[in-house]
Design an enzyme around this catalytic site. Structure first.
Site, short mmCIF file in Angstrom:
data_model
loop_
_atom_site.label_atom_id
_atom_site.label_comp_id
_atom_site.label_asym_id
_atom_site.label_seq_id
_atom_site.Cartn_x
_atom_site.Cartn_y
_atom_site.Cartn_z
N ASP A 72 0.85 -1.19 0.00
CA ASP A 72 0.00 0.00 0.00
C ASP A 72 0.88 1.23 0.00
O ASP A 72 2.09 1.16 0.26
CB ASP A 72 -0.91 0.00 1.22
CG ASP A 72 -2.15 0.88 1.04
OD1 ASP A 72 -2.34 1.40 -0.08
OD2 ASP A 72 -2.93 1.02 2.00
N GLU B 95 1.73 3.87 -4.01
CA GLU B 95 1.23 2.49 -4.10
C GLU B 95 2.14 1.64 -4.99
O GLU B 95 2.45 0.49 -4.67
CB GLU B 95 -0.21 2.49 -4.61
CG GLU B 95 -1.21 3.01 -3.59
CD GLU B 95 -2.56 3.37 -4.19
OE1 GLU B 95 -3.52 3.51 -3.43
OE2 GLU B 95 -2.64 3.53 -5.43
N ASP C 53 -5.29 -2.94 -2.17
CA ASP C 53 -6.61 -2.32 -2.23
C ASP C 53 -6.69 -1.24 -3.31
O ASP C 53 -7.70 -0.54 -3.41
CB ASP C 53 -7.03 -1.76 -0.87
CG ASP C 53 -6.14 -0.63 -0.37
OD1 ASP C 53 -5.77 0.24 -1.17
OD2 ASP C 53 -5.82 -0.61 0.83
N ASP D 7 -1.08 -0.86 5.14
CA ASP D 7 -1.56 0.50 5.36
C ASP D 7 -0.87 1.13 6.57
O ASP D 7 -0.42 2.28 6.54
CB ASP D 7 -3.08 0.46 5.56
CG ASP D 7 -3.67 1.80 5.98
OD1 ASP D 7 -4.04 2.58 5.10
OD2 ASP D 7 -3.73 2.05 7.21
N HIS E 214 -22.10 16.67 -11.96
CA HIS E 214 -21.05 17.56 -12.46
C HIS E 214 -20.78 18.70 -11.48
O HIS E 214 -21.60 19.01 -10.61
CB HIS E 214 -21.46 18.14 -13.82
CG HIS E 214 -22.73 18.96 -13.74
ND1 HIS E 214 -22.76 20.26 -13.31
CD2 HIS E 214 -24.01 18.64 -14.05
CE1 HIS E 214 -24.00 20.72 -13.34
NE2 HIS E 214 -24.78 19.75 -13.79
N GLU F 288 -29.33 15.73 -19.02
CA GLU F 288 -30.33 16.33 -18.14
C GLU F 288 -31.66 16.49 -18.86
O GLU F 288 -31.74 16.48 -20.09
CB GLU F 288 -29.81 17.70 -17.64
CG GLU F 288 -30.74 18.46 -16.70
CD GLU F 288 -31.08 17.68 -15.44
OE1 GLU F 288 -31.91 16.74 -15.54
OE2 GLU F 288 -30.55 18.01 -14.37
#
Length: 453
Positions: free
Chosen positions: A9, A50, A75, A124, A257, A333
């Site tokens: 991680d 990562e 992850d 982590d 948005h 929309e």
């Protein structure tokens, strides 16, 4: 032949900001921790950290036994999918790191597996220890590390997923765990993560507030509010009875948005108006949403409405995730006809009868031949079915607008059409709906704006 598990991680407190990584090599048979590695790497992004953690973990495994098979567990969906060859690597900072990771061991010896963040606590904690040491101007020391002990305590105390059968059991719970993890307000990665919010039952009816697709919600008259209090609450959703595990659902993460110049003015802004671009504030909101989604690492595809504001928001996320944007007209929309660009008060003054009819019936159209909510709902339902067929079992980001998002939610929970007037949806907010193989749906998140704070 020996088999190792590498858990890795990385984190960045600022993204980019002070960053570090952690890696642990575990004996796959005994579960014994063989090697821990962690390092503060200066200012970098989450993804760089990562990848650095992955490289360190693979090198540590190679030093133990260069012939061993290695199962990498992370992850970060981005790293796992890119290293597995399923996602393209577009970011210039990622390419050399991915190439370095690929050179450590022959590809046939290494497999990659995504795990929820809760299952990656050891790596982590190592990453956080490295960042803490860097903040003090020190190097991380394995002799002072408590990461393994802390991770063991967390694992032993963690309860099994609970909830209604068919909703949080077995494979479905694993598939949703990363998306639904609670927000971390600690220092790691500076995330505004998606939160799982428990369903609310029964409660007082809230006042009707008309949706303003261009921004916030305009206030209504006292008569409208009184009328709203008489609307019955929706029936409970299906899914509380016993049901088998149906595997990973298709999950639609719904991103509204960012702001346009019309949003703070609370003006109707649909698909029949001026098609405004994002404002400076809206672009900042899009970047913050992109950072949160990149940190979460669960998005596998991005689909956006064809309007400018949604495409700009989607492109900001795509640039962080290294994904392409697919445009889907069904996510546009509602067309608000002659009301486009007007405030609610201006529509009330100019077209009072049309407005009252629109508030009273989902079949009523805005003045000038715009779309009714019923028409929008049919379009959204058809788009939903189309996307479910295309992205079965995957997590997809849909970048769209107020009315489509509210309609996805309304359809998912079986609420009446007037429920659209009872939802508040902020610019650049995140919502999520999971769809199961038996046709049921579950609202997992609504109007989360933690990443904007």
């Amino acid at each position: 032949m020996r088999e190792f598990i590498v858990e890795a991680d990385g984190g960045s407190r600022g993204n980019p900001g002070p960053a570090g990584y952690g890696s642990v090599v575990i004996d796959a048979v005994t579960g014994e921790t063989l090697v821990e590695a962690a390092e503060y790497i200066g200012v970098a992004t989450n993804n760089v950290a990562e990848y650095r953690g992955l490289v360190a973990g693979l090198k540590a495994a190679r030093e133990l036994d260069p012939a061993a098979t290695v199962r990498v567990r992370m992850d970060s969906k981005l790293v796992v999918e890119q290293m597995s060859g399923r996602w393209k690597i577009k970011h210039p900072d990622m390419k050399p790191l991915a190439a370095e990771a690929a050179r450590v061991l022959p590809s046939e010896q290494v497999t990659y597996e995504w795990i929820p963040r809760e299952q990656n606590k050891h790596a982590d904690r190592l990453a956080n220890e490295a960042m803490d040491a860097g903040k003090r101007g020190e190097r991380w020391s394995p002799s002072q590390s408590t990461a393994e002990l802390d991770a063991r305590v967390t694992r032993s105390a963690a309860p099994e997923p609970s909830g209604p059968p068919g909703d949080a059991a077995a494979g479905a719970a694993k598939a949703r765990a990363a998306l639904m993890a609670p927000v971390s307000h600690g220092p790691r990665k500076g995330r505004g993560e998606l939160r799982d919010q428990p369903p609310r039952s029964g409660g007082p009816t809230t006042p009707v507030v008309p949706p303003s697709p261009g921004g916030g919600e305009a206030a209504k008259s006292e008569n409208d509010v009184r009328a709203a209090r008489n609307v019955a609450a929706p029936a409970p959703t299906v899914g509380w009875g016993a049901a088998p595990d149906m595997g990973a659902p298709a999950t639609f993460v719904l991103l509204r948005h960012g702001e346009t110049p019309l949003t703070p003015q609370k003006r109707f802004s649909g698909s029949g108006g001026s098609d405004p671009s994002l404002s400076d504030a809206g672009r900042e909101q899009a970047e913050r949403a992109a950072s949160a989604l990149a940190a979460r690492g669960t998005i596998q595809a991005i689909v956006a409405s064809p309007l400018t504001r949604t495409r700009q928001t989607a492109e900001a996320v795509a640039a962080r995730l290294g994904l392409d944007v697919t445009v889907e007209d069904g996510l546009r929309e509602t067309d608000f006809g002659a009301w486009e660009g007007l405030t609610f008060a201006e529509v009330r003054e100019r077209h009072p009868d049309d407005l009252n009819a629109w508030l009273a019936s989902p079949k009523a159209e805005p003045t000038g031949g715009g779309e009714s909510f019923e028409t929008t709902a049919r379009r959204v339902a058809a788009t939903r079915d189309k996307l479910l067929a295309a992205y079965a079992g995957r997590t997809v980001l849909l970048v769209t607008h107020v009315t489509p998002i509210k309609t996805f939610v309304q359809l998912a929970i079986g609420a009446p059409p007037e429920s659209l007037f009872r939802m508040e949806l902020s610019a650049a907010s995140l919502s999520a709906v999971a769809y199961y193989a038996d046709g049921n749906a579950s609202l997992r998140l609504f109007n989360d704006t933690s990443h904007l704070r």
